[in-house]
Design a protein around this motif. Structure first.
Motif, PDB file in Angstrom:
ATOM      1  N   ALA A   1     -11.814   4.877  -8.003  1.00  0.00           N
ATOM      2  CA  ALA A   1     -11.432   4.791  -9.531  1.00  0.00           C
ATOM      3  C   ALA A   1     -10.036   5.371  -9.596  1.00  0.00           C
ATOM      4  CB  ALA A   1     -12.459   5.752 -10.321  1.00  0.00           C
ATOM      5  N   GLY A   2      -9.383   6.153  -8.528  1.00  0.00           N
ATOM      6  CA  GLY A   2      -8.332   6.840  -8.697  1.00  0.00           C
ATOM      7  C   GLY A   2      -7.089   5.547  -8.405  1.00  0.00           C
ATOM      8  N   ASP A   3      -5.781   6.433  -8.329  1.00  0.00           N
ATOM      9  CA  ASP A   3      -4.678   5.491  -8.330  1.00  0.00           C
ATOM     10  C   ASP A   3      -4.137   5.068  -6.956  1.00  0.00           C
ATOM     11  OD1 ASP A   3      -4.348   5.540 -11.171  1.00  0.00           O
ATOM     12  OD2 ASP A   3      -3.404   7.058 -11.195  1.00  0.00           O
ATOM     13  N   ALA A   4      -4.940   5.457  -5.880  1.00  0.00           N
ATOM     14  CA  ALA A   4      -4.466   5.202  -4.532  1.00  0.00           C
ATOM     15  C   ALA A   4      -4.530   3.873  -4.387  1.00  0.00           C
ATOM     16  CB  ALA A   4      -5.179   5.907  -3.283  1.00  0.00           C
ATOM     17  N   ASP A   5      -3.399   3.205  -3.806  1.00  0.00           N
ATOM     18  CA  ASP A   5      -3.578   1.805  -3.253  1.00  0.00           C
ATOM     19  C   ASP A   5      -4.685   1.433  -2.401  1.00  0.00           C
ATOM     20  OD1 ASP A   5      -1.559   1.273  -5.211  1.00  0.00           O
ATOM     21  OD2 ASP A   5       0.053   0.975  -3.623  1.00  0.00           O
ATOM     22  N   GLY A   6      -4.702   2.484  -1.371  1.00  0.00           N
ATOM     23  CA  GLY A   6      -5.702   2.257  -0.469  1.00  0.00           C
ATOM     24  C   GLY A   6      -6.620   3.488  -0.266  1.00  0.00           C
ATOM     25  N   ILE A   7      -7.930   3.360   0.269  1.00  0.00           N
ATOM     26  CA  ILE A   7      -8.771   4.437   0.606  1.00  0.00           C
ATOM     27  C   ILE A   7      -9.212   4.313   1.988  1.00  0.00           C
ATOM     28  CG2 ILE A   7     -10.933   5.477   0.061  1.00  0.00           C
ATOM     29  CD1 ILE A   7      -9.071   5.441  -2.265  1.00  0.00           C
ATOM     30  N   SER A   8      -8.870   5.552   2.675  1.00  0.00           N
ATOM     31  CA  SER A   8      -9.277   5.684   3.984  1.00  0.00           C
ATOM     32  C   SER A   8     -10.651   6.598   4.263  1.00  0.00           C
ATOM     33  CB  SER A   8      -8.220   6.076   5.063  1.00  0.00           C
ATOM     34  OG  SER A   8      -8.321   6.142   6.225  1.00  0.00           O
TER      35      SER A   8
ATOM     36  N   MET B   1       0.756  -1.366  -0.142  1.00  0.00           N
ATOM     37  CA  MET B   1       0.116  -0.200  -0.114  1.00  0.00           C
ATOM     38  C   MET B   1       0.889   1.290  -0.264  1.00  0.00           C
ATOM     39  SD  MET B   1      -3.392   0.791   2.256  1.00  0.00           S
ATOM     40  CE  MET B   1      -2.392   0.932   3.951  1.00  0.00           C
ATOM     41  N   ARG B   2       1.152   1.677  -1.088  1.00  0.00           N
ATOM     42  CA  ARG B   2       2.308   2.627  -1.178  1.00  0.00           C
ATOM     43  C   ARG B   2       1.711   4.178  -0.923  1.00  0.00           C
ATOM     44  NH1 ARG B   2       2.788   2.303  -7.383  1.00  0.00           N
ATOM     45  NH2 ARG B   2       0.655   1.759  -7.182  1.00  0.00           N
ATOM     46  N   SER B   3       0.294   4.221  -1.203  1.00  0.00           N
ATOM     47  CA  SER B   3      -0.439   5.380  -0.781  1.00  0.00           C
ATOM     48  C   SER B   3      -1.674   5.125  -0.341  1.00  0.00           C
ATOM     49  CB  SER B   3      -1.032   6.175  -2.246  1.00  0.00           C
ATOM     50  OG  SER B   3      -1.342   5.313  -3.274  1.00  0.00           O
ATOM     51  N   LYS B   4      -2.180   5.786   0.617  1.00  0.00           N
ATOM     52  CA  LYS B   4      -3.412   5.690   1.290  1.00  0.00           C
ATOM     53  C   LYS B   4      -4.096   7.131   1.119  1.00  0.00           C
ATOM     54  CE  LYS B   4      -3.659   5.098   5.630  1.00  0.00           C
ATOM     55  NZ  LYS B   4      -3.760   6.663   6.166  1.00  0.00           N
ATOM     56  N   LEU B   5      -5.247   7.293   0.677  1.00  0.00           N
ATOM     57  CA  LEU B   5      -5.797   8.517   0.351  1.00  0.00           C
ATOM     58  C   LEU B   5      -7.176   8.687   1.381  1.00  0.00           C
ATOM     59  CD1 LEU B   5      -6.615  11.234  -1.243  1.00  0.00           C
ATOM     60  CD2 LEU B   5      -7.806  10.035  -2.842  1.00  0.00           C
ATOM     61  N   PHE B   6      -6.998   9.889   2.097  1.00  0.00           N
ATOM     62  CA  PHE B   6      -8.243   9.980   3.006  1.00  0.00           C
ATOM     63  C   PHE B   6      -9.299  10.637   2.320  1.00  0.00           C
ATOM     64  CE2 PHE B   6      -5.030   9.999   6.513  1.00  0.00           C
ATOM     65  CZ  PHE B   6      -5.520   9.174   7.287  1.00  0.00           C
ATOM     66  N   VAL B   7     -10.414  10.260   2.631  1.00  0.00           N
ATOM     67  CA  VAL B   7     -11.825  10.586   2.014  1.00  0.00           C
ATOM     68  C   VAL B   7     -12.948  10.920   3.284  1.00  0.00           C
ATOM     69  CG1 VAL B   7     -13.670  10.368   0.541  1.00  0.00           C
ATOM     70  CG2 VAL B   7     -11.505   9.502  -0.069  1.00  0.00           C
ATOM     71  N   PRO B   8     -13.362  12.210   3.287  1.00  0.00           N
ATOM     72  CA  PRO B   8     -14.196  12.262   4.463  1.00  0.00           C
ATOM     73  C   PRO B   8     -15.495  11.582   4.581  1.00  0.00           C
ATOM     74  CG  PRO B   8     -13.375  14.523   3.359  1.00  0.00           C
ATOM     75  CD  PRO B   8     -13.098  13.376   2.570  1.00  0.00           C
ATOM     76  N   GLY B   9     -15.854  10.936   5.612  1.00  0.00           N
ATOM     77  CA  GLY B   9     -16.996  10.122   5.428  1.00  0.00           C
ATOM     78  C   GLY B   9     -18.075  10.825   5.247  1.00  0.00           C
ATOM     79  N   SER B  10     -18.193  12.140   5.502  1.00  0.00           N
ATOM     80  CA  SER B  10     -19.365  13.002   5.201  1.00  0.00           C
ATOM     81  C   SER B  10     -19.572  13.266   3.914  1.00  0.00           C
ATOM     82  CB  SER B  10     -19.461  14.222   5.800  1.00  0.00           C
ATOM     83  OG  SER B  10     -18.310  14.910   5.773  1.00  0.00           O
ATOM     84  N   ARG B  11     -18.622  12.666   2.915  1.00  0.00           N
ATOM     85  CA  ARG B  11     -18.648  13.121   1.529  1.00  0.00           C
ATOM     86  C   ARG B  11     -18.873  12.025   0.658  1.00  0.00           C
ATOM     87  NH1 ARG B  11     -16.084  18.009   0.105  1.00  0.00           N
ATOM     88  NH2 ARG B  11     -16.935  17.568  -1.904  1.00  0.00           N
ATOM     89  N   PRO B  12     -19.909  11.178   0.725  1.00  0.00           N
ATOM     90  CA  PRO B  12     -20.004  10.114   0.165  1.00  0.00           C
ATOM     91  C   PRO B  12     -20.007  10.349  -1.800  1.00  0.00           C
ATOM     92  CG  PRO B  12     -22.157  10.996   0.826  1.00  0.00           C
ATOM     93  CD  PRO B  12     -21.264  11.567   1.579  1.00  0.00           C
ATOM     94  N   GLU B  13     -20.053  11.618  -2.200  1.00  0.00           N
ATOM     95  CA  GLU B  13     -20.283  11.862  -3.547  1.00  0.00           C
ATOM     96  C   GLU B  13     -18.737  11.692  -4.015  1.00  0.00           C
ATOM     97  OE1 GLU B  13     -19.502  15.918  -1.563  1.00  0.00           O
ATOM     98  OE2 GLU B  13     -20.673  14.119  -1.375  1.00  0.00           O
ATOM     99  N   LEU B  14     -17.725  11.551  -3.209  1.00  0.00           N
ATOM    100  CA  LEU B  14     -16.199  11.516  -3.448  1.00  0.00           C
ATOM    101  C   LEU B  14     -15.790   9.744  -3.487  1.00  0.00           C
ATOM    102  CD1 LEU B  14     -14.600  14.245  -1.680  1.00  0.00           C
ATOM    103  CD2 LEU B  14     -15.412  14.390  -3.718  1.00  0.00           C
ATOM    104  N   PHE B  15     -16.559   9.074  -2.959  1.00  0.00           N
ATOM    105  CA  PHE B  15     -16.127   7.756  -2.711  1.00  0.00           C
ATOM    106  C   PHE B  15     -15.875   6.862  -3.778  1.00  0.00           C
ATOM    107  CE2 PHE B  15     -18.768   7.119   1.548  1.00  0.00           C
ATOM    108  CZ  PHE B  15     -18.258   8.083   2.124  1.00  0.00           C
ATOM    109  N   ALA B  16     -16.774   6.956  -5.014  1.00  0.00           N
ATOM    110  CA  ALA B  16     -16.626   6.352  -6.110  1.00  0.00           C
ATOM    111  C   ALA B  16     -15.385   6.843  -7.091  1.00  0.00           C
ATOM    112  CB  ALA B  16     -17.960   6.568  -6.916  1.00  0.00           C
ATOM    113  N   LYS B  17     -15.296   8.265  -6.800  1.00  0.00           N
ATOM    114  CA  LYS B  17     -13.964   8.728  -7.389  1.00  0.00           C
ATOM    115  C   LYS B  17     -12.643   8.307  -6.943  1.00  0.00           C
ATOM    116  CE  LYS B  17     -12.487  13.464  -8.921  1.00  0.00           C
ATOM    117  NZ  LYS B  17     -12.453  14.866  -8.642  1.00  0.00           N
ATOM    118  N   ALA B  18     -12.726   8.416  -5.592  1.00  0.00           N
ATOM    119  CA  ALA B  18     -11.477   7.866  -4.972  1.00  0.00           C
ATOM    120  C   ALA B  18     -11.381   6.536  -5.443  1.00  0.00           C
ATOM    121  CB  ALA B  18     -11.696   8.059  -3.411  1.00  0.00           C
TER     122      ALA B  18
END
Length: 298
Positions: free
Chosen positions: A20-27, A1-18
């Motif tokens: 689909a991105g290049d981060a190895d992990g989504i937090s 897991m080279r990269s782990k991108l934080f995504v606010p839990g209160s922003r579900p509109e960003l979940f699918a975009k994250a």
């Protein structure tokens, strides 16, 4: 897991975009990135997303919950301990008993939610006490998969400059050694100034040299930087393949130590080479002919 991108839990509109991105992990962050008044909304959004297991793909999915001493911890765990989640990131644990309490809460939630594969625990090391006792925290429960350094929370209350290189290096080294004691991975801190590209690169390069697995990202623009920093270089891959080939030859002749490119090599170096080759294989960096140099070291 080279990269782990934080995504606010209160922003579900960003979940699918994250995803689909290049981060190895989504937090999915239920802690710092979510206002107190939106905690319940955020955890429900993360729960609903995780229920859609088919959407997970190959990403490592993590949820950073609120700390044990908050009124949100129990509800967070009950919501996010779903079959689609791989790791729960626990903020500010300070004692082994707290780690075990978190592990017990996860186990209860797994049973309630039909989780079959155990969810790991990534512990944030972000207080002086946690830094002092990091090895004990890492060894407190089999669920612990790693230690994550939190430099902002660690330094700010003490008046330590976040960019003080000597302090950063010392904290990194302490966490890496503690993780080594317990046989878990060490993961690097976030870098708040996402416009400071060179600062991020320098810190990521340092953490890689100190044996960290990857780096947290607070902005999508940092993902490519982290992926590049923690990617094995072509030269490293080539050297690792040479080491493994030499290790096979040495083993066949009953030799324990041998020379590759003018350097003495023995078991620890061969183990490191195997790790480099395994990582390169996971990232698709090895040609088919080189992907399995020998069967002896698989």
């Amino acid at each position: 897991m080279r990269s782990k991108l934080f995504v606010p839990g209160s922003r579900p509109e960003l979940f699918a975009k994250a995803l689909a991105g290049d981060a190895d992990g989504i937090s999915f962050d239920l802690e710092d990135a979510v206002a107190e008044t939106r905690k319940a909304e955020a955890r429900e959004a993360v729960r609903a997303f995780l229920k859609n297991v088919e959407a997970v793909g190959r990403k490592i999915l993590i949820a950073r919950v609120n700390a044990l001493d908050t009124p949100h911890f129990a509800a967070d765990i009950a919501c996010v301990a779903q079959p689609g989640l791989h790791v729960i990131n626990l903020p500010k644990p300070e004692t082994p008993d707290q780690v075990r309490a978190a592990a017990d809460a996860i186990e209860r939630a797994e049973h309630a939610n039909g989780v079959v594969a155990p969810i790991g625990l990534l512990l944030n090391i972000e207080t002086p006490k946690a830094l002092r006792d990091a090895a004990a925290l890492a060894a407190a429960h089999p669920r612990v998969v790693g230690l994550q350094l939190g430099l902002g929370d660690l330094f700010e209350p003490l008046g330590i400059d976040r960019r003080e290189a000597a302090a950063v290096r010392q904290a990194m080294f302490a966490v890496r050694m503690a993780a080594g004691v317990a046989g878990v991975y060490a993961y690097d801190s976030a870098f708040a100034n996402f416009r400071d590209v060179e600062g991020f690169r320098e810190e990521a390069a340092l953490s890689r040299r100190l044996g960290f697995l990857g780096k947290s990202c607070i902005h999508p623009s940092q993902v490519a930087l982290a992926n590049a920093a923690f990617r094995p270089t072509d030269a490293e891959i080539a050297h690792a393949l040479q080491v493994l080939a030499a290790a096979d030859a040495a083993s066949a002749h009953g030799v324990g130590a041998y020379v590759v490119d003018g350097r003495m090599i023995d078991a620890p170096f061969a183990a490191s080479a195997r790790a480099v080759v395994a990582n390169a294989r996971r990232l698709g960096l090895l040609p088919a002919a080189a992907a399995h140099p020998t069967t002896h070291h698989e």
